[in-house]
Design an enzyme around this catalytic site. Sequence first.
Site, short mmCIF file in Angstrom:
data_model
loop_
_atom_site.label_atom_id
_atom_site.label_comp_id
_atom_site.label_asym_id
_atom_site.label_seq_id
_atom_site.Cartn_x
_atom_site.Cartn_y
_atom_site.Cartn_z
N ASP A 223 -15.53 19.03 -16.29
CA ASP A 223 -15.49 18.60 -14.90
C ASP A 223 -15.91 19.69 -13.91
O ASP A 223 -15.34 19.85 -12.85
CB ASP A 223 -14.07 18.09 -14.55
CG ASP A 223 -14.06 17.25 -13.27
OD1 ASP A 223 -15.09 16.65 -12.95
OD2 ASP A 223 -13.02 17.21 -12.60
N ASP B 178 -18.85 19.77 -12.34
CA ASP B 178 -19.49 18.99 -11.27
C ASP B 178 -20.77 19.56 -10.67
O ASP B 178 -21.58 18.81 -10.17
CB ASP B 178 -18.53 18.68 -10.12
CG ASP B 178 -17.37 17.81 -10.55
OD1 ASP B 178 -17.53 17.05 -11.52
OD2 ASP B 178 -16.31 17.90 -9.92
#
Length: 140
Positions: free
Chosen positions: A26, A28
């Site tokens: 995660d 991103d």
Amino acid sequence: MTIWARDVDTGMAKWVYQMTPHDEWDYDGINEMILTEQKIDDKDRKLLTHFDRNGFGYTLDRVNGELLVAEKYDPTVNWATEVVMDPKSDQYGRPQVVSQYSTEQNGEDTNTTGVCPAALGTKDQQPAAYSPKTELFYVP
């Protein structure tokens, strides 16, 4: 987790680079892209530099998308050993994930621990900067 370059006149994609394929952690890839013009091998180039939450710093030719640099800027990064820089390799541009820290390889029922950086990343939302005077990047 992807840097996209588009033709401003047509909106068509020109090139794309994915920093953390399948982004298991995660990260991103939300951080800023710093645009500079610098000499590389005695040639003036238009560059894009991105310090990612995943702990790697990337520099690409922003005209054609050529990956010029992909290096850890955080020495404690352990989720990947390196990004392959050999254009002849089928792994070119891909991070080499360490199995021990791969949430996908360890399975959904395994609590993978010790991953560095954590999901907040080596660098979060605080912007980095480039000084043409010192020719250095400043990364919080």
